[in-house]
Design a protein around this motif. Sequence first.
Motif, PDB file in Angstrom:
ATOM      1  N   ASP A   1      26.581  28.174  10.076  1.00  0.00           N
ATOM      2  CA  ASP A   1      24.886  27.073   9.626  1.00  0.00           C
ATOM      3  C   ASP A   1      24.004  28.046   8.846  1.00  0.00           C
ATOM      4  O   ASP A   1      23.340  28.883  10.126  1.00  0.00           O
ATOM      5  CB  ASP A   1      25.200  26.410  10.993  1.00  0.00           C
ATOM      6  N   ARG A   2      23.038  27.527   8.209  1.00  0.00           N
ATOM      7  CA  ARG A   2      21.586  27.745   7.949  1.00  0.00           C
ATOM      8  C   ARG A   2      20.440  27.630   8.918  1.00  0.00           C
ATOM      9  O   ARG A   2      19.436  28.644   8.779  1.00  0.00           O
ATOM     10  CB  ARG A   2      21.635  27.162   6.872  1.00  0.00           C
ATOM     11  N   GLY A   3      21.089  27.435  10.239  1.00  0.00           N
ATOM     12  CA  GLY A   3      20.374  26.624  10.728  1.00  0.00           C
ATOM     13  C   GLY A   3      19.041  26.018  10.237  1.00  0.00           C
ATOM     14  O   GLY A   3      17.836  25.941  11.089  1.00  0.00           O
ATOM     15  N   ASP A   4      18.735  24.787   9.704  1.00  0.00           N
ATOM     16  CA  ASP A   4      17.569  23.947   9.220  1.00  0.00           C
ATOM     17  C   ASP A   4      16.995  22.792  10.445  1.00  0.00           C
ATOM     18  O   ASP A   4      16.071  23.268  10.507  1.00  0.00           O
ATOM     19  CB  ASP A   4      18.324  22.749   8.747  1.00  0.00           C
ATOM     20  N   ALA A   5      17.816  23.344  11.708  1.00  0.00           N
ATOM     21  CA  ALA A   5      17.746  22.157  12.907  1.00  0.00           C
ATOM     22  C   ALA A   5      16.674  23.168  13.178  1.00  0.00           C
ATOM     23  O   ALA A   5      15.811  22.710  14.289  1.00  0.00           O
ATOM     24  CB  ALA A   5      18.853  21.667  13.545  1.00  0.00           C
ATOM     25  N   PHE A   6      16.537  23.929  13.725  1.00  0.00           N
ATOM     26  CA  PHE A   6      15.750  25.145  14.518  1.00  0.00           C
ATOM     27  C   PHE A   6      14.296  25.630  13.761  1.00  0.00           C
ATOM     28  O   PHE A   6      13.004  26.312  13.352  1.00  0.00           O
ATOM     29  CB  PHE A   6      15.953  26.880  14.297  1.00  0.00           C
ATOM     30  N   LEU A   7      13.712  25.033  11.899  1.00  0.00           N
ATOM     31  CA  LEU A   7      12.801  25.284  11.114  1.00  0.00           C
ATOM     32  C   LEU A   7      11.571  25.304  12.014  1.00  0.00           C
ATOM     33  O   LEU A   7      11.865  23.996  12.774  1.00  0.00           O
ATOM     34  CB  LEU A   7      12.710  24.299  10.314  1.00  0.00           C
ATOM     35  N   ASP A   8      10.497  26.356  12.075  1.00  0.00           N
ATOM     36  CA  ASP A   8       9.122  25.739  12.975  1.00  0.00           C
ATOM     37  C   ASP A   8       9.118  26.033  14.315  1.00  0.00           C
ATOM     38  O   ASP A   8       8.699  25.823  14.792  1.00  0.00           O
ATOM     39  CB  ASP A   8       8.866  25.063  12.624  1.00  0.00           C
ATOM     40  N   ARG A   9      10.634  27.062  14.658  1.00  0.00           N
ATOM     41  CA  ARG A   9      11.375  27.048  15.975  1.00  0.00           C
ATOM     42  C   ARG A   9      11.364  28.825  15.857  1.00  0.00           C
ATOM     43  O   ARG A   9      11.513  29.714  14.491  1.00  0.00           O
ATOM     44  CB  ARG A   9      12.541  27.188  15.816  1.00  0.00           C
ATOM     45  N   THR A  10      10.861  29.614  16.982  1.00  0.00           N
ATOM     46  CA  THR A  10      11.267  31.194  16.814  1.00  0.00           C
ATOM     47  C   THR A  10      12.439  31.434  17.256  1.00  0.00           C
ATOM     48  O   THR A  10      13.036  30.697  18.211  1.00  0.00           O
ATOM     49  CB  THR A  10       9.873  31.509  17.709  1.00  0.00           C
ATOM     50  N   PRO A  11      12.952  32.545  17.082  1.00  0.00           N
ATOM     51  CA  PRO A  11      13.804  33.339  17.027  1.00  0.00           C
ATOM     52  C   PRO A  11      14.134  33.274  18.716  1.00  0.00           C
ATOM     53  O   PRO A  11      15.125  33.028  19.165  1.00  0.00           O
ATOM     54  CB  PRO A  11      14.191  34.320  16.526  1.00  0.00           C
ATOM     55  N   LYS A  12      13.325  33.867  19.462  1.00  0.00           N
ATOM     56  CA  LYS A  12      13.303  33.950  20.546  1.00  0.00           C
ATOM     57  C   LYS A  12      13.500  32.678  21.449  1.00  0.00           C
ATOM     58  O   LYS A  12      13.890  32.785  22.560  1.00  0.00           O
ATOM     59  CB  LYS A  12      11.709  34.326  21.436  1.00  0.00           C
ATOM     60  N   GLU A  13      12.832  31.393  21.024  1.00  0.00           N
ATOM     61  CA  GLU A  13      12.929  30.093  21.443  1.00  0.00           C
ATOM     62  C   GLU A  13      14.875  29.536  21.169  1.00  0.00           C
ATOM     63  O   GLU A  13      15.135  29.108  22.092  1.00  0.00           O
ATOM     64  CB  GLU A  13      11.413  29.043  21.685  1.00  0.00           C
ATOM     65  N   SER A  14      14.698  29.643  19.634  1.00  0.00           N
ATOM     66  CA  SER A  14      16.070  29.166  19.553  1.00  0.00           C
ATOM     67  C   SER A  14      17.452  30.107  19.965  1.00  0.00           C
ATOM     68  O   SER A  14      18.789  29.032  19.951  1.00  0.00           O
ATOM     69  CB  SER A  14      16.178  29.365  18.079  1.00  0.00           C
ATOM     70  N   VAL A  15      17.071  31.245  19.651  1.00  0.00           N
ATOM     71  CA  VAL A  15      18.907  32.063  20.575  1.00  0.00           C
ATOM     72  C   VAL A  15      19.155  31.799  21.950  1.00  0.00           C
ATOM     73  O   VAL A  15      20.157  31.507  21.516  1.00  0.00           O
ATOM     74  CB  VAL A  15      18.506  33.832  20.047  1.00  0.00           C
ATOM     75  N   PRO A  16      18.529  32.000  22.741  1.00  0.00           N
ATOM     76  CA  PRO A  16      19.399  31.136  24.072  1.00  0.00           C
ATOM     77  C   PRO A  16      19.639  30.133  23.587  1.00  0.00           C
ATOM     78  O   PRO A  16      21.036  29.509  24.946  1.00  0.00           O
ATOM     79  CB  PRO A  16      17.996  30.641  25.453  1.00  0.00           C
ATOM     80  N   GLU A  17      19.091  27.938  22.991  1.00  0.00           N
ATOM     81  CA  GLU A  17      19.767  27.525  22.947  1.00  0.00           C
ATOM     82  C   GLU A  17      21.206  27.475  21.968  1.00  0.00           C
ATOM     83  O   GLU A  17      22.236  26.756  22.036  1.00  0.00           O
ATOM     84  CB  GLU A  17      18.378  26.873  22.085  1.00  0.00           C
ATOM     85  N   LEU A  18      20.769  28.130  21.094  1.00  0.00           N
ATOM     86  CA  LEU A  18      22.385  28.237  20.392  1.00  0.00           C
ATOM     87  C   LEU A  18      23.426  29.084  21.160  1.00  0.00           C
ATOM     88  O   LEU A  18      24.783  28.076  20.891  1.00  0.00           O
ATOM     89  CB  LEU A  18      22.113  30.097  18.972  1.00  0.00           C
TER      90      LEU A  18
END
Length: 210
Positions: free
Chosen positions: A100-117
């Motif tokens: 998944d390219r991660g379009d749902a996480f546009l304008d989100r930081t890796p720091k925020e997004s990785v725990p959610e993933l």
Amino acid sequence: MRWTRVALPSLTDQAERLVRLGVHDLAGIPAARLREVAARGPADGLLVTSAPASALAPLLRRAEGHEEKDGFVVEDMTDVDLFAPTVDVPDAPYAALGLDRGDAFLDRTPKESVPELLGAGRSPMTLAEGLHWVLQDPGVLQRNACFMTPGSRLRRADGSYDARTPALWISNGTGRDGRERRDAVKLGWCWWGNRHTWLGIASCGERLPV
């Protein structure tokens, strides 16, 4: 959250493309061996080798219909081959599934997004996986719709992580990139705590040895 299902060539077709590009030599694996493991792999995975990022980047191209230009690594990432997976990956070659390219996480930081993933049972994509994905499906990179690969980071001597996050996008040919590189695929980095409206946070569903 819904994840985008990606259609890729078969693993055997992917192996043939890697052999044509010489990736098997970069990874130190005989062509026959790469074909062998691909033949027994899953039908819908991405074939990932151990070829170094610095050697794969020049092989990247835009999708058909664009001028043929070599991909490149940004000048201030000479240590790109030291960025290693922060997640468990099988010995290469292996297959990564559920990209998944991660379009749902546009304008989100890796720091925020990785725990959610991770909480959703997914895994941040590694740089090697991102590079192999673009090799097999150049159209996955589009203007204003590219991605970061936060599953690879550089660990410092003190055990902490460098704040740079590898990313793949399309050069505008400005600054140190040079006009001649406009529209070429670019391997660069973004800060772990920064947001980007045009960079998703790429991930995969699982990884399988082949």
